[in-house]
Design a protein around this motif. Structure first.
Motif, mmCIF file in Angstrom:
data_model
loop_
_atom_site.group_PDB
_atom_site.id
_atom_site.type_symbol
_atom_site.label_atom_id
_atom_site.label_comp_id
_atom_site.label_asym_id
_atom_site.label_seq_id
_atom_site.Cartn_x
_atom_site.Cartn_y
_atom_site.Cartn_z
ATOM 1 N N SER A 28 32.372 -39.957 58.563
ATOM 2 C CA SER A 28 31.693 -39.176 57.530
ATOM 3 C C SER A 28 31.108 -37.875 58.058
ATOM 4 O O SER A 28 30.962 -36.917 57.322
ATOM 5 C CB SER A 28 30.579 -40.019 56.888
ATOM 6 O OG SER A 28 29.619 -40.373 57.860
ATOM 7 N N THR A 82 30.840 -37.843 51.508
ATOM 8 C CA THR A 82 29.490 -37.563 51.998
ATOM 9 C C THR A 82 28.457 -37.875 50.920
ATOM 10 O O THR A 82 27.384 -38.414 51.203
ATOM 11 C CB THR A 82 29.386 -36.076 52.399
ATOM 12 O OG1 THR A 82 30.383 -35.791 53.377
ATOM 13 C CG2 THR A 82 28.017 -35.765 52.983
ATOM 14 N N PHE A 87 27.730 -41.601 50.829
ATOM 15 C CA PHE A 87 26.823 -42.050 51.886
ATOM 16 C C PHE A 87 25.373 -41.736 51.529
ATOM 17 O O PHE A 87 24.473 -42.558 51.729
ATOM 18 C CB PHE A 87 27.182 -41.392 53.225
ATOM 19 C CG PHE A 87 28.556 -41.770 53.720
ATOM 20 C CD1 PHE A 87 29.091 -43.016 53.451
ATOM 21 C CD2 PHE A 87 29.313 -40.867 54.452
ATOM 22 C CE1 PHE A 87 30.345 -43.368 53.890
ATOM 23 C CE2 PHE A 87 30.568 -41.217 54.903
ATOM 24 C CZ PHE A 87 31.093 -42.465 54.627
ATOM 25 N N ARG A 95 28.779 -47.816 52.101
ATOM 26 C CA ARG A 95 27.798 -48.123 53.158
ATOM 27 C C ARG A 95 28.528 -48.372 54.473
ATOM 28 O O ARG A 95 29.356 -49.280 54.556
ATOM 29 C CB ARG A 95 26.967 -49.347 52.805
ATOM 30 C CG ARG A 95 26.066 -49.194 51.594
ATOM 31 C CD ARG A 95 25.306 -50.491 51.341
ATOM 32 N NE ARG A 95 24.376 -50.394 50.220
ATOM 33 C CZ ARG A 95 24.693 -50.703 48.963
ATOM 34 N NH1 ARG A 95 25.915 -51.142 48.687
ATOM 35 N NH2 ARG A 95 23.795 -50.596 47.995
ATOM 36 N N THR A 96 28.189 -47.614 55.488
ATOM 37 C CA THR A 96 28.724 -47.877 56.827
ATOM 38 C C THR A 96 27.802 -48.809 57.593
ATOM 39 O O THR A 96 28.239 -49.531 58.480
ATOM 40 C CB THR A 96 28.888 -46.558 57.609
ATOM 41 O OG1 THR A 96 27.632 -45.893 57.645
ATOM 42 C CG2 THR A 96 29.919 -45.670 56.945
#
Length: 599
Positions: free
Chosen positions: A361, A371, A374, A410-411
């Motif tokens: 990202s 982006t 996120f 969601r990372t």
């Protein structure tokens, strides 16, 4: 005689007050032969000056020829006694100034009294019309003043096209001034290319503040005309903000009028994205919810907010729940609809993002929509943590908010885990099936090391979730050990390993399932303890080697290093009894027994 330009609202004249007002210009040496009553004010005047200019009064006087003194009441005269006094002055030949403050009154009263060219040359009607067309309509500020004065002269002011002429003039003037301003901003760059200089978009739009004095119905007609003429969306938006601030904040108006103002402003907003400030949109949405504005108004605001939710703050989306006192503290349903709007907007570019890793990202190749996802995921997790303590917040609503965004948004799941933990603390009576439903939203593999360590000891989580946490912790430690001992027999674990808790056999009884999970839980904890001990020993060795490097000569250091390596990996196949006593496996056994007892 000059009139007071700023004296707009006067009380109806009483007998004594009327005498004071017209004592100076009525012929006192000639007895009065007609009495005119307007809104309770009494004017003792003379027939001849009035009938020579006014067709209506001439007709009424003819109906009272038999009486010496006629008494006439003029009902619903536009502008009331103040307008009639101006008309009477004109009939008596008394000089006064026509201004933007009284020209609308004069046009209307002259129409009511039939003071046209048919009854007298250069009569009041034609004089007022000439002033309106030749003076007022060429000046934007004067047009706004006439519109303001016309608010109390409806519907006659509309029938006489006073309002239409002023609105067209305002829209035309604003458009022309913007075009002139744009030309003045043109300049040549160093390369010789013509471009627009960077100045404020609304520079020179001084009319923005002026329009705020208008009533909402006339304001709506002016803005609609401006949009049709092509006035810049930025200027329209700035005017809407200014008008809303005056009407909804500075003035104390009724709820029904506030509702009308909010609905009208929303209907007038430009379609262009990012033109209207996001904070203003949220302010309108709060008002729309509180005032119970129509569905179209609220849905339009939610759609606009959803299209730029990535720049919103937590305070923005914490919308109080106004309508249901016994329900949740915050309006969760509205925020959920905003998130759905955002997700649907982002979904348009999903095909382009399929091959893009969500872990990239921050790279220059990340798409703006990714982006934005996120940013919104962090916003949502913070929002969930804020609303989680509410005892009235239903599980379905909490889960709906948590699962609105796509999985790749969601990372890291630390924020979501924290919010769910807060919800579990505040809802201690939650059943095990509900806890499992709640924790399904968390991808425990995406927890950070600290969050994973916390989750592994979190007794509020359902047992299946703890097993998953322990497995992934074991996976992380095994892979760390493998990187530290590449030649050892430790094999890295891969994510394809099936977690029993995720697919329990349907043939097993609930009691057997629970026993199986507890057994798996103990085994994972024992394995984790062994791995942590081995990692701790490795870290101690690194510290010792660093100290030896600093204190010893290179030969002594190499000798010590070889000795430690031999002890660690048992290269020569020998170990002393002391070494056996202090080996990591013995430490592990002692630690394992403690963990087993605790479990």
């Amino acid at each position: 005689m000059a009139m007071d330009k700023h004296h707009h609202h006067q009380m109806p004249l009483t007998k004594s007050a009327s005498r004071q007002r017209y004592n100076e210009w009525v012929f006192r040496d000639v007895p009065s032969d007609i009495t005119i009553e307007v809104d309770g004010a009494i004017f003792s005047l003379h027939k001849f000056p009035l009938v020579s200019r006014s067709g209506r009064i001439r007709r009424l006087v003819a109906e009272h020829r038999d009486s010496d003194i006629s008494r006439i009441e003029l009902v619903s005269l536009p502008g009331g006694s103040e307008s009639f006094e101006l008309a009477a002055k004109f009939c008596y030949g008394v000089n006064f100034e026509i201004t933007s403050s009284n020209v609308a009154q004069l046009c209307c009263v002259s129409d009511y009294l039939e003071m046209s060219e048919d009854h007298s040359k250069n009569n009041l009607g034609s004089r007022a019309e000439e002033y309106l067309d030749s003076i007022v309509c060429k000046n934007l500020e004067m047009c706004v003043e006439v519109l303001r004065q016309s608010e109390n002269l409806l519907p006659l002011a509309d029938e006489l096209k006073i309002i239409t002429r002023c609105i067209d003039a305002v829209a035309s003037k604003a458009c022309v001034e913007q075009i002139a301003s744009s030309f003045s901003r043109l300049e040549y760059s160093s390369s010789g290319r013509l471009h627009m200089s960077k100045q404020a978009n609304c520079e020179g739009d001084w009319w923005i503040e002026d329009l705020s004095v208008l009533r909402i119905d006339l304001y709506q007609r002016v803005i609609t005309a401006m949009k049709f003429r092509g006035v810049r969306p930025e200027s329209i938006a700035a005017s809407l903000v200014s008008y809303a601030q005056k009407e909804l904040i500075q003035k104390s108006i009724s709820g029904s009028k506030e509702k009308l103002v909010v609905e009208t402003i929303v209907s007038l907003m430009p379609v262009e994205k990012f033109v209207v400030p996001l904070s203003f949109l949220f302010g309108l949405l709060r008002s729309a919810v509180m005032l119970d504005c129509n569905a179209a108004c609220r849905l339009d605001l939610e759609r606009r907010i959803g299209s730029q939710l990535d720049i919103a703050t937590l305070d923005d989306i914490l919308i109080p729940s106004f309508r249901h006192a016994g329900d949740t503290m915050f309006d969760v349903d509205t925020v959920h609809r905003i998130l759905v709007n955002f997700s649907q907007q982002e979904g348009d570019s999903d095909d382009e993002m399929e091959d893009v890793s969500v872990f990239e990202s921050d790279s220059p190749t990340a798409t703006p929509s990714q982006t934005a996802l996120f940013k919104v995921s962090k916003l949502v997790d913070n929002y969930l943590a804020e609303i989680a303590p509410d005892a009235n917040l239903k599980l379905n609503k909490f889960i709906a908010i948590a699962e609105t965004l796509p999985a790749h948004a969601r990372t890291v799941h630390d924020g979501l885990y924290r919010a769910i933990d807060v919800y579990l603390k505040a809802h201690l009576t939650l059943s095990d099936p509900d806890k499992r439903r709640l924790c399904k939203s968390i991808d425990f593999q995406k927890l950070s090391q600290d969050a994973g360590a916390h989750a592994a000891q979190n007794e509020r989580l359902p047992l299946q979730s703890i097993v998953q946490v322990l497995y992934f912790e074991q996976l992380r430690l095994r892979n760390a050990l493998f990187c530290s001992y590449p030649d050892d027999d430790i094999k890295p674990m891969h994510q394809s390993w099936r977690i029993n808790s995720g697919a329990l056999s349907a043939a097993m009884s609930p009691k057997d399932n629970y026993a199986s999970l507890r057994r798996e839980n103990r085994e994972l904890k024992l394995e984790l303890a062994r791995m942590r001990m081995r990692l701790n020993d490795l870290e101690k060795d690194h510290v010792c080697m660093k100290r030896d490097m600093q204190k010893s000569s290179s030969r002594r250091f190499m000798k010590s290093f070889s000795k430690r390596i031999g002890k660690k990996f048992n290269i020569f196949g020998h170990s002393s009894s002391r070494e056996s006593t202090n080996s990591p496996s013995r430490h592990s056994e002692r630690t394992d027994s403690k963990i087993t007892d605790r479990t």
